[in-house]
Design a protein around this motif. Structure first.
Motif, PDB file in Angstrom:
ATOM      1  N   LEU A  25       0.843  -1.199   0.000  1.00 50.97           N
ATOM      2  CA  LEU A  25       0.000   0.000   0.000  1.00 50.97           C
ATOM      3  C   LEU A  25       0.876   1.246   0.000  1.00 50.97           C
ATOM      4  N   ASP A  26       0.243   2.395   0.097  1.00 46.73           N
ATOM      5  CA  ASP A  26       0.976   3.657   0.222  1.00 46.73           C
ATOM      6  C   ASP A  26       0.292   4.514   1.279  1.00 46.73           C
ATOM      7  N   ASN A  27       0.828   5.696   1.517  1.00 45.21           N
ATOM      8  CA  ASN A  27       0.293   6.553   2.569  1.00 45.21           C
ATOM      9  C   ASN A  27      -1.159   6.945   2.301  1.00 45.21           C
ATOM     10  N   ALA A  28      -1.488   7.180   1.029  1.00 48.04           N
ATOM     11  CA  ALA A  28      -2.871   7.562   0.705  1.00 48.04           C
ATOM     12  C   ALA A  28      -3.830   6.437   1.055  1.00 48.04           C
ATOM     13  N   ARG A  81      -0.797   7.849  10.987  1.00 53.66           N
ATOM     14  CA  ARG A  81       0.640   7.775  10.715  1.00 53.66           C
ATOM     15  C   ARG A  81       0.914   7.256   9.302  1.00 53.66           C
ATOM     16  N   PRO A  82       2.082   7.582   8.743  1.00 58.72           N
ATOM     17  CA  PRO A  82       2.429   7.049   7.418  1.00 58.72           C
ATOM     18  C   PRO A  82       2.619   5.543   7.462  1.00 58.72           C
ATOM     19  N   LEU A  83       2.565   4.943   6.286  1.00 58.87           N
ATOM     20  CA  LEU A  83       2.606   3.487   6.171  1.00 58.87           C
ATOM     21  C   LEU A  83       3.821   2.881   6.864  1.00 58.87           C
ATOM     22  N   GLU A  85       5.565   3.784   9.359  1.00 57.77           N
ATOM     23  CA  GLU A  85       5.434   3.771  10.820  1.00 57.77           C
ATOM     24  C   GLU A  85       4.391   2.747  11.263  1.00 57.77           C
ATOM     25  N   GLN A  86       3.304   2.652  10.515  1.00 56.66           N
ATOM     26  CA  GLN A  86       2.275   1.665  10.860  1.00 56.66           C
ATOM     27  C   GLN A  86       2.852   0.245  10.811  1.00 56.66           C
ATOM     28  N   LEU A  87       3.568  -0.065   9.740  1.00 58.69           N
ATOM     29  CA  LEU A  87       4.113  -1.408   9.589  1.00 58.69           C
ATOM     30  C   LEU A  87       5.141  -1.721  10.670  1.00 58.69           C
ATOM     31  N   GLU A  88       5.984  -0.750  10.979  1.00 57.05           N
ATOM     32  CA  GLU A  88       6.989  -0.961  12.012  1.00 57.05           C
ATOM     33  C   GLU A  88       6.331  -1.215  13.365  1.00 57.05           C
ATOM     34  N   ASP A  89       5.272  -0.468  13.650  1.00 58.87           N
ATOM     35  CA  ASP A  89       4.570  -0.631  14.926  1.00 58.87           C
ATOM     36  C   ASP A  89       3.897  -1.998  15.017  1.00 58.87           C
ATOM     37  N   VAL A  90       3.215  -2.400  13.947  1.00 59.80           N
ATOM     38  CA  VAL A  90       2.576  -3.720  13.958  1.00 59.80           C
ATOM     39  C   VAL A  90       3.630  -4.808  14.109  1.00 59.80           C
ATOM     40  N   ARG A  91       4.749  -4.677  13.388  1.00 59.33           N
ATOM     41  CA  ARG A  91       5.808  -5.696  13.446  1.00 59.33           C
ATOM     42  C   ARG A  91       6.440  -5.751  14.838  1.00 59.33           C
TER      43      ARG A  91
END
Length: 229
Positions: A25-28, A81-83, A85-91
């Motif tokens: 995905l992307d930020n949008a 949050r941008p993508l 940051e979201q992925l890092e947080d979930v991981r």
């Protein structure tokens, strides 16, 4: 029989699937609506991260969430949050949950979740797996109820049928996927209803996803309405 080690392996695989899919995905896309009313895709990923934190609290004997309002505020805070940051947080939050779950412990002990709900510690990995699998579907990025592993779908039907068993607002319901298996749920009042369809269609009704059971064949009465999960 609860097999927490098996569920932890399944959870790692499901988390990897979700992260791999979301990374395309992307930020949008993060700001676009998910399939959950009022939530963007960013809300869904933020919830998954904070849910992992909350289940660490459960394992360590603390309240799952400080309060319902604090839970909601944390999700709202993190949704935009941008993508990356979201992925890092979930991981990272998933890794923290796995680390706590991998530690030696009494898996038969009773732990407390939200709203006074209790369960055995051994069931928590499956509860987390439910969060990952269903919310992957909720992201609306190509992963559907029909893509869920067969074992997971059957176990989640078991879990949700048990959840609605004895509920006074739900008539007696028999669930039939047409392969010899049956599940029963609902209360004791009202005309019995049989719902027939694929396991994914049965799960759609029980979990309030997809068409919410509209594709099911009904006998004995109309499609019953379920309370919100």
């Amino acid at each position: 029989m609860i097999d927490h080690a098996h569920d932890l392996r399944s959870l790692r695989e499901a988390t990897d699937r979700l992260l791999t899919a979301a990374a395309k995905l992307d930020n949008a896309a993060m700001a676009e609506a998910s399939r959950l009313p009022g939530w963007s895709r960013g809300h869904v990923l933020a919830h998954l991260a904070r849910n992992a934190d909350a289940l660490v609290n459960v394992f360590e004997g603390r309240p799952m969430y400080e309060s319902a309002s604090a839970r909601d505020a944390d999700i709202e805070r993190d949704a935009g949050r941008p993508l990356v940051e979201q992925l890092e947080d979930v991981r990272n939050s998933a890794a923290a949950f796995q680390a706590v779950a991998d530690a030696p412990q009494d898996w038969s002990r009773t732990v407390e979740l939200r709203n006074g709900v209790t369960d055995s510690a051994g069931r928590i990995p499956f509860r987390r797996l439910v969060e990952i699998e269903l919310h992957h579907v909720d992201l609306g990025i190509g992963y559907e109820l029909t893509d869920l592993p067969d074992e997971f779908t059957a176990r989640e039907i078991d879990f949700l049928a048990d959840r609605w068993s004895g509920h006074p607002e739900v008539p007696p319901v028999t669930l039939s996927p047409g392969d010899g298996r049956t599940w029963r749920t609902g209360g004791t009042e009202g005309a019995p209803v049989t719902l027939s369809g694929t396991p994914a269609q049965l799960l759609a009704w029980l979990a309030g996803r997809g068409d919410k059971g509209d594709a099911l064949t009904t006998a004995g009465g109309p499609l019953p309405l379920l309370p919100p999960l």
